[in-house]
Structure formats: C-alpha cells, structure tokens
Design an enzyme around this catalytic site. Structure first.
Site, PDB file in Angstrom:
ATOM      1  N   PHE A 100      65.474  63.175  66.960  1.00 45.36           N
ATOM      2  CA  PHE A 100      65.707  63.376  68.397  1.00 45.36           C
ATOM      3  C   PHE A 100      64.353  63.269  69.082  1.00 45.36           C
ATOM      4  CE2 PHE A 100      66.122  66.498  71.916  1.00 45.36           C
ATOM      5  CZ  PHE A 100      67.361  66.165  72.466  1.00 45.36           C
ATOM      6  N   ALA A 101      64.152  62.195  69.838  1.00 42.47           N
ATOM      7  CA  ALA A 101      62.811  61.922  70.367  1.00 42.47           C
ATOM      8  C   ALA A 101      62.764  62.147  71.873  1.00 42.47           C
ATOM      9  CB  ALA A 101      62.403  60.492  70.022  1.00 42.47           C
ATOM     10  N   THR A 143      60.249  64.941  73.262  1.00 48.16           N
ATOM     11  CA  THR A 143      58.932  65.452  73.638  1.00 48.16           C
ATOM     12  C   THR A 143      57.868  64.354  73.712  1.00 48.16           C
ATOM     13  OG1 THR A 143      59.498  67.535  72.571  1.00 48.16           O
ATOM     14  CG2 THR A 143      57.160  67.147  72.978  1.00 48.16           C
ATOM     15  N   ILE A 173      57.972  64.854  66.576  1.00 48.27           N
ATOM     16  CA  ILE A 173      59.385  64.533  66.316  1.00 48.27           C
ATOM     17  C   ILE A 173      59.746  64.788  64.842  1.00 48.27           C
ATOM     18  CG2 ILE A 173      61.196  62.783  66.542  1.00 48.27           C
ATOM     19  CD1 ILE A 173      59.769  63.721  69.239  1.00 48.27           C
ATOM     20  N   ARG A 208      54.864  97.608  43.584  1.00 49.36           N
ATOM     21  CA  ARG A 208      53.417  97.868  43.754  1.00 49.36           C
ATOM     22  C   ARG A 208      53.166  99.375  43.850  1.00 49.36           C
ATOM     23  NH1 ARG A 208      48.182  96.662  42.995  1.00 49.36           N
ATOM     24  NH2 ARG A 208      46.902  97.266  44.791  1.00 49.36           N
ATOM     25  N   GLU A 240      62.815  74.189  70.358  1.00 47.31           N
ATOM     26  CA  GLU A 240      64.104  74.538  71.009  1.00 47.31           C
ATOM     27  C   GLU A 240      63.882  75.536  72.141  1.00 47.31           C
ATOM     28  OE1 GLU A 240      66.287  72.680  70.744  1.00 47.31           O
ATOM     29  OE2 GLU A 240      65.879  71.737  68.834  1.00 47.31           O
TER      30      GLU A 240
HETATM   31  C1  LIG Z   1      57.789  72.080  64.171  1.00 50.13           C
HETATM   32  C2  LIG Z   1      58.174  71.423  65.460  1.00 50.13           C
HETATM   33  C3  LIG Z   1      59.230  70.527  65.476  1.00 50.13           C
HETATM   34  C4  LIG Z   1      59.576  69.870  66.658  1.00 50.13           C
HETATM   35  N1  LIG Z   1      60.582  68.931  66.642  1.00 50.13           N
HETATM   36  C5  LIG Z   1      60.880  68.241  67.775  1.00 50.13           C
HETATM   37  C6  LIG Z   1      61.859  67.197  67.761  1.00 50.13           C
HETATM   38  O1  LIG Z   1      62.512  66.927  66.726  1.00 50.13           O
HETATM   39  N2  LIG Z   1      62.084  66.498  68.911  1.00 50.13           N
HETATM   40  C7  LIG Z   1      61.414  66.773  70.070  1.00 50.13           C
HETATM   41  O2  LIG Z   1      61.675  66.089  71.056  1.00 50.13           O
HETATM   42  N3  LIG Z   1      60.472  67.747  70.109  1.00 50.13           N
HETATM   43  C8  LIG Z   1      60.189  68.482  68.995  1.00 50.13           C
HETATM   44  N4  LIG Z   1      59.230  69.467  69.022  1.00 50.13           N
HETATM   45  C9  LIG Z   1      58.513  69.722  70.261  1.00 50.13           C
HETATM   46  C10 LIG Z   1      58.924  71.033  70.935  1.00 50.13           C
HETATM   47  O3  LIG Z   1      60.191  70.911  71.494  1.00 50.13           O
HETATM   48  C11 LIG Z   1      57.820  71.353  71.958  1.00 50.13           C
HETATM   49  O4  LIG Z   1      56.668  71.715  71.222  1.00 50.13           O
HETATM   50  C12 LIG Z   1      58.249  72.464  72.915  1.00 50.13           C
HETATM   51  O5  LIG Z   1      59.245  72.005  73.806  1.00 50.13           O
HETATM   52  C13 LIG Z   1      57.060  72.974  73.756  1.00 50.13           C
HETATM   53  O6  LIG Z   1      56.399  71.915  74.357  1.00 50.13           O
HETATM   54  P1  LIG Z   1      54.801  71.807  74.217  1.00 50.13           P
HETATM   55  O7  LIG Z   1      54.466  71.918  72.768  1.00 50.13           O
HETATM   56  O8  LIG Z   1      54.365  70.597  74.928  1.00 50.13           O
HETATM   57  O9  LIG Z   1      54.257  73.095  74.928  1.00 50.13           O
HETATM   58  P2  LIG Z   1      54.029  73.300  76.502  1.00 50.13           P
HETATM   59  O10 LIG Z   1      55.195  72.792  77.267  1.00 50.13           O
HETATM   60  O11 LIG Z   1      52.683  72.789  76.839  1.00 50.13           O
HETATM   61  O12 LIG Z   1      54.049  74.871  76.604  1.00 50.13           O
HETATM   62  C14 LIG Z   1      52.984  75.668  76.056  1.00 50.13           C
HETATM   63  C15 LIG Z   1      53.286  77.101  76.394  1.00 50.13           C
HETATM   64  O13 LIG Z   1      53.284  77.282  77.821  1.00 50.13           O
HETATM   65  C16 LIG Z   1      54.246  78.251  78.197  1.00 50.13           C
HETATM   66  N5  LIG Z   1      55.202  77.661  79.151  1.00 50.13           N
HETATM   67  C17 LIG Z   1      55.517  76.359  79.323  1.00 50.13           C
HETATM   68  N6  LIG Z   1      56.429  76.209  80.292  1.00 50.13           N
HETATM   69  C18 LIG Z   1      56.730  77.439  80.736  1.00 50.13           C
HETATM   70  C19 LIG Z   1      57.621  77.953  81.722  1.00 50.13           C
HETATM   71  N7  LIG Z   1      58.413  77.165  82.470  1.00 50.13           N
HETATM   72  N8  LIG Z   1      57.668  79.298  81.909  1.00 50.13           N
HETATM   73  C20 LIG Z   1      56.889  80.127  81.166  1.00 50.13           C
HETATM   74  N9  LIG Z   1      56.035  79.697  80.219  1.00 50.13           N
HETATM   75  C21 LIG Z   1      55.957  78.369  79.992  1.00 50.13           C
HETATM   76  C22 LIG Z   1      54.926  78.720  76.899  1.00 50.13           C
HETATM   77  O14 LIG Z   1      54.271  79.878  76.423  1.00 50.13           O
HETATM   78  C23 LIG Z   1      54.670  77.569  75.940  1.00 50.13           C
HETATM   79  O15 LIG Z   1      54.687  77.979  74.568  1.00 50.13           O
HETATM   80  C24 LIG Z   1      58.876  70.143  67.848  1.00 50.13           C
HETATM   81  C25 LIG Z   1      57.812  71.071  67.829  1.00 50.13           C
HETATM   82  C26 LIG Z   1      57.468  71.697  66.663  1.00 50.13           C
HETATM   83  C27 LIG Z   1      56.317  72.662  66.666  1.00 50.13           C
END
Ligand SMILES: Cc1cc2nc3c(=O)[nH]c(=O)nc-3n(C[C@H](O)[C@H](O)[C@H](O)COP(=O)(O)OP(=O)(O)OC[C@H]3O[C@@H](n4cnc5c(N)ncnc54)[C@H](O)[C@@H]3O)c2cc1C
Length: 385
Positions: free
Chosen positions: A125-126, A128, A159, A269, A364
């Site tokens: 699912f792409a 991000t 992804i 332990r 998620e």
């Molecule tokens: C192991 C793993 C697997 C993943 N798999 C997929 C996948 O299969 N497909 C896919 O599309 N994506 C995937 N992702 C991406 C994931 O969905 C994103 O990392 C997530 O949506 C957060 O986006 P970001 O990392 O850009 O963080 P950012 O959006 O930059 O957010 C960083 C932090 O800012 C804060 N923040 C952001 N927005 C708000 C708000 N509106 N209100 C309050 N606080 C906020 C939160 O604390 C957040 O943790 C995966 C990520 C990981 C780590």
C-alpha cells in the site's frame, strides 16, 4: 495456496491450528529470521497454506470468510510471535484487499482477490511520501492522462513489502487543480518502478520498509481502483480502518508475549535470596501490565464486534489503536526493566520486541492523530453514551 483441510475447518479448530503454528513454528523460528534478516520463504509458504493471507476475504473471493471479531482473535494469537511475520501478509489482507473487495471493479476483484487470499499475489500500500506522512492529502506523486492510460511520476517511502510485492496500490494526484487522489493497481515490476531498502531499521529490522520511485511509469486505464478517478482517499480509508483494528489487536498479542517473557524471567531470576517476582515493585509492574493488557483486549473485541455489525466504527477504532499501541509500549518498557541487563544485552526476544512495538504508535496514524480525532469527536461521542 490454502490447504483443503484448512478450508474445511470450523473457526475454533482453525484458531487452535494458528495457536499451535505460533507456538511450534513462528516463535521458535524468530532466531533464524533474525539471523537471516528476513522472514524465510518456507515460513511464508506455510503462512499461505494455513490461510493467513486469506483470513479477511470472503469465501467467494477465495478467502476463509472470518468475521472481523474472528480476525482479531486470530491476530491475538499469531502476534505473540514477531510483528514482522504479520507485516509479511498484513498489507495484502488489510490495506489493499479490503479496498479492492469494497471498491474494485468485477475485473479487478477477479484478477487479484483469490490470488491474494492464496498468498500468490503479495500487495503493498503506497501512500506515504516525504511530504505526505500524517497528512495524506499532501501527496505529490502524479498520474497524468496519456493516450488510453496514465503516466505516474513521484516517489513513496516507508512502504511495507514494497520491495517484493507483486502489486502496489499507489495513491497519486489525478486532478492537479484540487489535489484529488486516485488509487492505482500497479505491477511492481513495471518499467520505471524502482525500489530501495534502508540500510538501518530501528525495530521491524527483518521487514525493512521500502522507498519506491515511479519514473514515467505507464499504466492502463483499468488500473484505476473502481474505474473512477478522485476517490483515492475514501478508498484508502476503507483499508486503513481495517488495518488500524488489526494493529490494535497486534499490540495486544505483542503485550501478551512480552508479559509472558517478563513473568517467566521474574520467577526464575533470584536476587536477595528470592525470586524477583516476590518483590512488590516487580509485582506492581506485572500486575498493572496484565490489567492494561486485558483492558486493551476487551476494547479491541468490542470494536471488532461493532465493525461486524455496522461497518468500521471510526472513533472506536481510533481509541483501540491509540490505547493498545501505547499500552504495548508501556508493557515492553516494563518487561525490559524486569529483565534488567538481560533486557539490553543478549538474545532475549524482549529488547527486539521493545523496538518493534515502538513503531505501532507511528504507523496507521500516529498516537497524536488519534488523540486529535477523538478530542474533536468528543461531544458527539459523549452524547451517544
Ligand atoms: C514500520 C513502518 C511501516 C510503514 N508502512 C507503511 C506502508 O505500508 N504504507 C504507507 O503508505 N506508509 C507506511 N508507513 C508510514 C507511516 O504511515 C507514517 O510513518 C505515518 O503516517 C507518520 O508519517 P511520518 O512518518 O511522515 O510522520 P509525520 O507526519 O512527520 O509526523 C511526525 C509526528 O508529528 C506529530 N503529528 C503529525 N501530525 C499531527 C497532527 N495532525 N496532530 C498532532 N500531532 C501530529 C506526531 O507526533 C507524529 O508522530 C510505515 C511506517 C513505519 C514506521
């Protein structure tokens, strides 16, 4: 391909089969998975034979047709083992197949769903991108009309299964005047698609998440999910709500295993002439963890039942996802504390799981997004009770 014997099972027998698979193969296989740095292919084939790629799809589409409540109860079991095993099939069973089953055209359902249920078509699912994380509306990948189809340009990151999936569900802007997104089903090996894995992962190390670049990738018109442009976000949310429910259940499975590991260690332990499990401070960590684990389990089950009755209960899902993933991190942290130095040094599964569960609070929907969603819905939520 799902075994015929599996297809003939009632749910309780199937649940017991998955419980035994977890105890006899998944948990003992973790050491080898860590050594290899990925889930071994024979184990992926076992998952497929046992129907783990098919638990969410109806029988008419080649799946096992379990209810959401049953899916959640299965998830409690197989996620007592490493979350990375689950990640290997989660994007196929949740994010992608649910959107195809709900919104796909007859041709798309025919083409993908049975193959997905059998584990013959792994899906990623792409959504991000570098500029579009929590804010999915900021996607910049474009799909421009060209002849009978489209040309995709842009890049995705983080992804799951992106580097080895057969099909990618790609979200791209089709109307640049308003940023409307559409979902495309794209062959991962299509010319112009390249993938790259990170050099380092902090948690989920055996399931690295990919960057995917689309450089003038041509797709046919019938690659648009459901055949109509502009519904990408709504379609994405169908899979996301399902996946969030499963992630909440995953957090419960992980916490159960962590608590089991911590409790076993605390009994074995000895310090100051007695098992550390006899110390009130350790009992406090273990007792509190159990209470929180069971609260999480009850919340997920309740949420799953509502899902079965009336479709995804958005806010309840947010509450379950938020509570359970934060709870699993707390339990993991206490488990490390109970293990002492062995929670930091050596090959206990606890420190690996401590790193793994951390990511559950980010993907998620980060915890803060769920807090925000719940706070906004609070007046209506309170009024409905
Ligand atoms: C192991 C793993 C697997 C993943 N798999 C997929 C996948 O299969 N497909 C896919 O599309 N994506 C995937 N992702 C991406 C994931 O969905 C994103 O990392 C997530 O949506 C957060 O986006 P970001 O990392 O850009 O963080 P950012 O959006 O930059 O957010 C960083 C932090 O800012 C804060 N923040 C952001 N927005 C708000 C708000 N509106 N209100 C309050 N606080 C906020 C939160 O604390 C957040 O943790 C995966 C990520 C990981 C780590």
């Amino acid at each position: 391909m799902i075994d015929n014997a599996i297809r003939g099972m009632e749910f309780d027998e199937y649940l017991d089969t998955i419980r035994r698979f977890t105890d006899d193969e998944l948990i003992p296989g973790e050491r080898e998975m860590v050594r290899l740095g990925h889930v071994p292919e024979p184990l992926v084939r076992r998952m497929a034979e046992l129907g783990l790629f098919g638990i969410t799809l109806p029988r008419g589409h080649g799946g096992l047709g379990w209810t959401v409540e049953q899916q959640v109860r299965l998830t409690f079991e197989f996620t007592r083992a490493s979350v990375v095993y689950r990640s290997r099939f989660s994007t196929t069973i949740g994010l992608v197949s649910q959107a195809v089953a709900t919104f796909g055209t007859d041709v798309q359902r025919e083409r993908y769903l049975t193959a997905m249920a059998n584990g013959d078509c792994v899906a990623a699912f792409a959504l991000t991108e570098a500029a579009a994380g929590t804010d999915a509306t900021a996607v910049r990948t474009t799909a421009r009309r060209s002849g009978d189809g489209y040309v995709l340009n842009g890049s995705k990151r983080f992804i799951t299964n992106g580097a080895w999936a057969d099909v990618l569900m790609v979200f791209a802007v089709t109307d640049e005047s308003n940023g409307a997104l559409s979902a495309f089903l794209v062959d991962r090996t299509a010319p112009g698609v390249t993938t790259r894995l990170p050099e380092q992962m902090n948690g989920h190390a055996e399931g690295p998440i990919a960057e995917i670049v689309f450089d003038n990738v041509r797709v046919e018109r019938d690659a648009v999910l459901g055949g109509t442009e502009g519904s990408g976000l709504r379609q994405a949310m169908r899979g996301i709500n399902h996946a969030r429910t499963h992630v909440a259940a995953t957090a419960v499975g992980q916490a159960a295993r962590l608590l089991d590991e911590a409790s076993t260690h605390a009994t074995r332990r000895h310090q100051f002439g007695q098992a550390i499990a006899e110390f009130g401070a350790v009992q406090s960590m273990l007792g509190r963890s159990y209470a929180e684990l069971e609260a999480g389990r009850a919340l997920v089950l309740d949420c799953a039942r509502e899902f079965d009755l009336a479709g995804p209960p958005k806010e309840r899902i947010s509450a379950a996802k938020l509570y359970c993933t934060e709870m699993a991190s707390e339990v993991a942290d206490r488990a490390v504390q109970v293990l002492g130095g062995e929670g930091i040094v050596g090959d206990s599964p606890v420190p690996r799981m401590w790193r793994d569960v951390r990511a559950l609070r980010i993907y998620e929907g980060a915890s803060q997004l769920h807090e925000r969603n719940l706070a906004r819905a609070l007046p209506a939520l309170l009024a409905s009770k």
